[in-house]
Design an enzyme around this catalytic site. Structure first.
Site, PDB file in Angstrom:
ATOM      1  CG  ASP A   1      -6.639  -0.623  -2.931  1.00 43.03           C
ATOM      2  OD1 ASP A   1      -5.509  -0.876  -3.420  1.00 43.03           O
ATOM      3  OD2 ASP A   1      -7.103   0.535  -2.914  1.00 43.03           O
TER       4      ASP A   1
ATOM      5  CE  LYS B   1      -4.144   1.879   0.332  1.00 41.33           C
ATOM      6  NZ  LYS B   1      -5.169   1.784  -0.738  1.00 41.33           N
TER       7      LYS B   1
END
Ligand code: IPM
Ligand code: MN
Length: 361
Positions: A225, A193
């Site tokens: 994600d 991330k």
């Protein structure tokens, strides 16, 4: 040849799936005239009930000395409201940390006979063969400070978990992932991330530096994600996924469902010393003790043990082939009823695998 296995069945279905898997392993050792020494210890809720602590020091020591550790699962509603230090999961975290098991391999392979078992369409999952390499001793699980304290300004409490990574921790897991990719289809997806987290920026920088040493492996970076989305959109794009502890925990449960059931997913936790093997599924207290749990994840974990810790790769192949054959003959446990020709119990499934394996040795 003699091998010593520390067996820590833990709680819930952990007990019956380890028993089933050991039944198979014992028969294989017998057939080869090899000696298997099994040392069984309580951990998790079972140890809390017996000794008031999730794992005793002597159990950790015994696991360190064994050739391998076989673990079932820990936890259950009876112990859910205990403080962090007294939770059954603490046993697992202690073993991971003290055995130095930083590398958690979770292979996700869709068996040809199970392509209709997934909640996803057959053409999406058929042929999926990926490996999640999860960092296991760093990140949010272990970072300090980790605390809850009163918060004057708001009148409530404030809780903090810390995500901490050092260069050396990232280097060793990423190197292992590159090596794993070399033995497979030579593609590595590093998941982070990095648009938000500084730990991920260090992770990405480290992957980029190491990539120069592995020019034969194709490397891509993917945000976590997006990876969660890609795993259900087009899982066949993945070969090896390497990621930090928490992301790996979440993504591997998601990836497990590609195979039809989390009851199919084995794992190996490796480091510098003794390796530990366990099914990815948990203790499933709702179905415990009913002889309906699927033992195949644990049996497949034993195959990984034969390969990575006991140096018996031919036996590992035999066992994996037996699993594949029994599935293709339509035998399933209660977690995979769709399209099953015969639904069998935990012990019966182990018995089928055992018979098949014994025909091959
Ligand atoms: C796993 C489990 C453990 C984890 C729990 C039981 C502590 O979910 O092995 O994936 O979060 O690592
Ligand atoms: Mn998990």
């Amino acid at each position: 040849m003699r091998k010593t296995i520390a067996v820590v069945p833990g709680d819930g279905i952990g007990v019956e799936v380890t028993e089933a898997a050991l039944d198979v392993l014992k028969a294989m050792f017998n057939a080869e005239n090899m000696e298997l020494q099994l040392e069984t210890y309580l951990i998790g809720g079972a140890s809390l009930d017996a000794f008031g602590e999730p794992i005793k020091d002597e159990v950790v020591e015994a696991c360190k000395k064994a050739d391998a550790v076989l673990l079932g699962a820990v936890g259950g509603p009876a112990w859910d409201n205990l403080p962090a230090e007294k939770r059954p999961e603490k046993a697992l975290l202690r073993l991971r940390k003290e055995l130095g098991l930083y590398n958690n391999l979770r292979p996700v392979k869709v068996y040809p006979s199970l392509t209709d078992a997934s909640t996803l369409r057959e053409e999406v999952v058929s042929g999926v063969d990926l490996l999640v390499v999860r960092e296991l001793t760093g990140g949010l699980y272990f970072g300090l400070p980790k605390e809850t304290k009163p918060h004057k300004e708001t009148g409530g409490e404030q809780a903090v978990d810390s995500m901490v990574y050092h260069t050396f921790e990232i280097e060793r897991i990423v190197r292992d992932a590159f090596e794993a990719a070399r033995k497979r289809r030579r593609k590595l997806t590093s998941v982070d991330k990095a648009n938000i987290l500084v730990t991920s920026q260090l992770w990405r920088k480290t992957v980029e530096r190491l990539a120069k040493e592995y020019p034969d492996v194709e490397v891509e970076h993917m945000l976590v994600d997006n990876c969660a989305m890609q795993l259900v959109r087009n899982p066949k794009q993945f070969d090896v996924i390497v990621t930090e502890n928490m992301f790996g925990d979440i993504l591997s449960d998601e990836a497990a469902m590609l195979t039809g059931s989390i009851g199919m997913l084995p794992s190996a936790s490796l480091g510098t010393g003794t390796g530990m093997y366990e099914p990815v599924h948990g203790s499933a207290p709702d179905i415990a003790g009913k002889n309906i749990a699927n033992p195949l994840a644990t049996i497949a974990s034993v195959a990984m043990m034969l390969r990575f810790s006991l140096d018996l790769p031919a036996m590992a192949d035999t066992l994996e082939t037996a699993i594949q054959e029994i599935l293709s003959e339509g035998y399933r446990c209660a977690d995979l009823t769709q399209g099953a020709a015969h639904i069998v119990g935990t012990r019966e499934m182990a018995e089928l695998i055992k018979e098949r394996v014994l025909k091959k040795v």
